[in-house]
Design an enzyme around this catalytic site. Structure first.
Site, mmCIF file in Angstrom:
data_model
loop_
_atom_site.group_PDB
_atom_site.id
_atom_site.type_symbol
_atom_site.label_atom_id
_atom_site.label_comp_id
_atom_site.label_asym_id
_atom_site.label_seq_id
_atom_site.Cartn_x
_atom_site.Cartn_y
_atom_site.Cartn_z
ATOM 1 N N ASP A 1 -6.846 4.252 -4.867
ATOM 2 C CA ASP A 1 -7.547 4.110 -3.585
ATOM 3 C C ASP A 1 -8.163 5.499 -3.348
ATOM 4 O OD1 ASP A 1 -7.807 2.185 -1.084
ATOM 5 O OD2 ASP A 1 -7.338 4.122 -0.215
ATOM 6 N N LYS B 1 0.870 -1.188 0.000
ATOM 7 C CA LYS B 1 0.000 0.000 0.000
ATOM 8 C C LYS B 1 0.899 1.227 0.000
ATOM 9 C CE LYS B 1 -4.395 1.008 0.002
ATOM 10 N NZ LYS B 1 -5.526 0.269 -0.560
HETATM 11 P P1 NDP Z 1 -12.811 7.692 -3.242
HETATM 12 O O1 NDP Z 1 -11.744 8.686 -3.024
HETATM 13 O O2 NDP Z 1 -13.294 7.447 -4.625
HETATM 14 O O3 NDP Z 1 -14.084 8.025 -2.322
HETATM 15 C C1 NDP Z 1 -13.980 8.106 -0.943
HETATM 16 C C2 NDP Z 1 -15.319 8.526 -0.381
HETATM 17 O O4 NDP Z 1 -15.293 8.415 1.036
HETATM 18 C C3 NDP Z 1 -15.673 9.970 -0.674
HETATM 19 O O5 NDP Z 1 -17.063 10.092 -0.748
HETATM 20 C C4 NDP Z 1 -15.112 10.694 0.537
HETATM 21 O O6 NDP Z 1 -15.731 11.950 0.798
HETATM 22 C C5 NDP Z 1 -15.433 9.711 1.625
HETATM 23 N N1 NDP Z 1 -14.454 9.811 2.727
HETATM 24 C C6 NDP Z 1 -13.115 9.762 2.627
HETATM 25 N N2 NDP Z 1 -12.534 9.872 3.836
HETATM 26 C C7 NDP Z 1 -13.550 9.990 4.699
HETATM 27 C C8 NDP Z 1 -13.618 10.120 6.112
HETATM 28 N N3 NDP Z 1 -12.498 10.166 6.865
HETATM 29 N N4 NDP Z 1 -14.843 10.204 6.676
HETATM 30 C C9 NDP Z 1 -15.968 10.148 5.905
HETATM 31 N N5 NDP Z 1 -15.957 10.033 4.581
HETATM 32 C C10 NDP Z 1 -14.775 9.940 3.996
HETATM 33 O O7 NDP Z 1 -12.244 6.318 -2.589
HETATM 34 P P2 NDP Z 1 -12.700 4.832 -2.880
HETATM 35 O O8 NDP Z 1 -14.154 4.779 -3.143
HETATM 36 O O9 NDP Z 1 -11.757 4.265 -3.876
HETATM 37 O O10 NDP Z 1 -12.363 4.121 -1.489
HETATM 38 C C11 NDP Z 1 -13.307 4.033 -0.419
HETATM 39 C C12 NDP Z 1 -12.895 2.929 0.527
HETATM 40 O O11 NDP Z 1 -12.831 1.675 -0.175
HETATM 41 C C13 NDP Z 1 -11.516 3.083 1.182
HETATM 42 O O12 NDP Z 1 -11.531 2.499 2.458
HETATM 43 C C14 NDP Z 1 -10.623 2.241 0.269
HETATM 44 O O13 NDP Z 1 -9.441 1.816 0.933
HETATM 45 C C15 NDP Z 1 -11.545 1.077 -0.019
HETATM 46 N N6 NDP Z 1 -11.230 0.299 -1.214
HETATM 47 C C16 NDP Z 1 -11.140 0.874 -2.447
HETATM 48 C C17 NDP Z 1 -10.887 0.100 -3.558
HETATM 49 C C18 NDP Z 1 -10.891 0.658 -4.932
HETATM 50 O O14 NDP Z 1 -10.816 -0.122 -5.874
HETATM 51 N N7 NDP Z 1 -10.996 1.984 -5.138
HETATM 52 C C19 NDP Z 1 -10.625 -1.335 -3.429
HETATM 53 C C20 NDP Z 1 -10.833 -1.864 -2.093
HETATM 54 C C21 NDP Z 1 -11.095 -1.054 -1.037
HETATM 55 P P3 NDP Z 1 -14.996 13.314 0.356
HETATM 56 O O15 NDP Z 1 -15.115 13.362 -1.130
HETATM 57 O O16 NDP Z 1 -15.749 14.381 1.061
HETATM 58 O O17 NDP Z 1 -13.580 13.194 0.840
#
Ligand code: NDP
Length: 449
Positions: free
Chosen positions: A168, A128
């Site tokens: 991510d 990571k």
């Molecule tokens: P994105 O950046 O596309 O989206 C993240 C979302 O979560 C946004 O809506 C963001 O809001 C919100 N967010 C981020 N940090 C916080 C926080 N501290 N509290 C509340 N809301 C928060 O990321 P992903 O969708 O790619 O990833 C989301 C999760 O899924 C993570 O845990 C990631 O590790 C996991 N994941 C992702 C994968 C992938 O393929 N992308 C694969 C496996 C797991 P805002 O825009 O306001 O920041």
């Protein structure tokens, strides 16, 4: 703390040496809780120092990322790459750009990724990386300059047979494009397999964008069917977050008959009793890169509420936390229970605090940990690398079908391991044990390295 003395000793050492890494400690403790059920059967692990080696990443890089903003001011961020474990394949795991990024978060994610990648059935180790850079409010040119500077250091540590990053939080197709462009320029080679999540015109895979969210729903549908003889049909669903994972989880569970009534970003959540209009949401998030509150401004009958955690007070049958780590605590979980929720399937990595997991499990809700239910993203990254290696592109349906099959296998591996451990249906125990056993076998076979 643990009944097994070996687990106790190793965990006490981790606690002492990594005392300032709370997320890493949390992840290790959860997995050790599950390993309690198998560690007694493997006295050879202690002799080989297996757990001591497993809780220590193979390599950690921390580096300076200088860049110049649009006003000509020099900025400096901190970059990381944790090459956690390569026992079963080259390191693989995403890059996260978010101001909260620190070593503890990178290590917990690398640790989880190692077990997740093991569950996918594909030959991928765990890694990571990322930076405390905040992409919010930055121009495209600033994002590009940051990515170029980040890759100017990272390139020397990665390669298709060494370490292959992906996206991510804060790293999507735009960022992967800039990172890939700089990598190619530096090494003077088109090594497609070095990064995944690439654009379709330069080696990306169809269905990779959708894979984590779709995979989450495939896994959840399998669990609902097998453990409850039920499905998404007619269920009210809450999906936290509105990024990559949340968007495609919402799309797939709607197609499977669920109604998604609430989604969030880090500032607040929207509630739409008619079901979230995903065309509108995708336009707001993917095209306009705007806040989720805009949805309530534009869709009659919907509401915006400040405070993202309050989303867990919305009544639902199924909850998909898809935002970030520790986004649901015990109080939030209790609200879900009080409102009659039947299942919590994680899309994010470690979104539930230990207290929340206890409440969800104690009240008999179905529960799956992210390392199992969100593994579709990295699995499809593995399929992207396969396509790059054979210089072919599979159709959307071919990739989606393979993804579906992999999620079914992951569910089966988790369920079978839960039975083997005497906890049938405890998918957390099943995921931790099934993921670990494969890594352990490979580590034992490879000697003390
Ligand atoms: P994105 O950046 O596309 O989206 C993240 C979302 O979560 C946004 O809506 C963001 O809001 C919100 N967010 C981020 N940090 C916080 C926080 N501290 N509290 C509340 N809301 C928060 O990321 P992903 O969708 O790619 O990833 C989301 C999760 O899924 C993570 O845990 C990631 O590790 C996991 N994941 C992702 C994968 C992938 O393929 N992308 C694969 C496996 C797991 P805002 O825009 O306001 O920041």
């Amino acid at each position: 703390m643990f009944e097994n003395e070996y687990l106790n000793r190793v965990y006490a050492d981790v606690e002492r040496r990594d005392a300032n890494e709370p997320e890493f400690l949390q992840a290790v403790r959860e997995v050790f809780d599950s390993l309690e059920l198998v560690v007694d059967r493997h006295p050879e692990w202690e002799k080989a120092g297996l757990l001591e080696r497993f809780v220590e990443p193979e390599r950690v890089m921390e580096f300076r990322v200088p860049w110049v903003d649009d006003q000509g001011v020099t900025r400096v961020n901190r970059g990381y790459r944790v090459q956690y474990n390569s026992a079963i394949g080259p390191y693989k795991g995403g890059l996260r750009f978010h101001p909260s990024v620190n070593l503890s978060i990178m290590k917990f994610l690398g640790f989880e990724q190692t077990l997740k990648n093991s569950l996918t059935t594909l030959p991928m180790g765990g890694g990571k990386g990322g930076s405390d850079f905040d992409p919010k409010g930055k121009s495209d040119a600033e994002i590009m300059r940051f990515c170029q500077s980040f890759m100017t250091e990272l390139y020397r540590h990665i390669g298709q047979f060494t370490d292959t990053p992906a996206g991510d939080i804060g790293v999507g197709a735009r960022e992967i494009g800039y990172l890939f462009g700089q990598y190619k320029r530096i090494v003077n080679r088109f090594d497609g397999g070095v990064l995944t999540g690439k654009g379709l015109s330069f080696g990306g895979s169809l269905a990779r964008t959708q894979a984590t969210g779709y995979g989450l729903c495939y896994f959840s549908a399998e669990a609902l069917k097998h453990l409850k003889n039920d499905s998404y049909a007619g269920k009210t669903v809450v999906v936290s977050g509105s990024g990559n994972v949340a968007q495609y989880a919402a799309e797939k569970c709607s197609r499977l008959g669920g109604k998604v009534v609430a989604m969030s970003d880090s500032q607040g959540y929207i509630y739409d009793p008619n079901g979230i209009d995903l065309v509108k949401l995708f336009d707001i998030k993917q095209k306009r890169r705007a806040r989720i509150s805009v949805y309530a401004d534009e869709v009659p009958g919907s509401e915006y509420h400040a405070g993202c955690r309050n989303i867990w007070g919305v009544k639902c049958d199924i909850a998909h936390p898809c935002a970030s780590q520790n986004e649901m605590d015990a109080g939030d979980a209790q609200k879900l229970v009080d409102n009659g929720c039947m299942a919590v399937f994680e899309g994010a990595n470690m979104p539930l605090t230990p207290g929340a997991i206890d409440i969800v499990k104690a009240n008999g809700l179905l529960y799956s940990p992210g390392k199992a239910s969100n593994a579709g993203g990295v699995a499809t990254s593995g399929l992207e690398m396969s396509q790059n290696s054979i210089r072919m592109s599979w159709s959307f349906d071919e990739v989606d079908e393979k993804l579906h099959g992999i999620m079914r296998s992951i569910y089966k591996a988790c369920y079978d391991a839960s039975v083997e451990c005497g906890k049938p249906g405890d998918l957390m125990v099943g995921a931790n044990v099934a993921g670990f056993l494969k890594v352990a076998e490979a580590m034992m076979a490879q000697g003390v390295v």
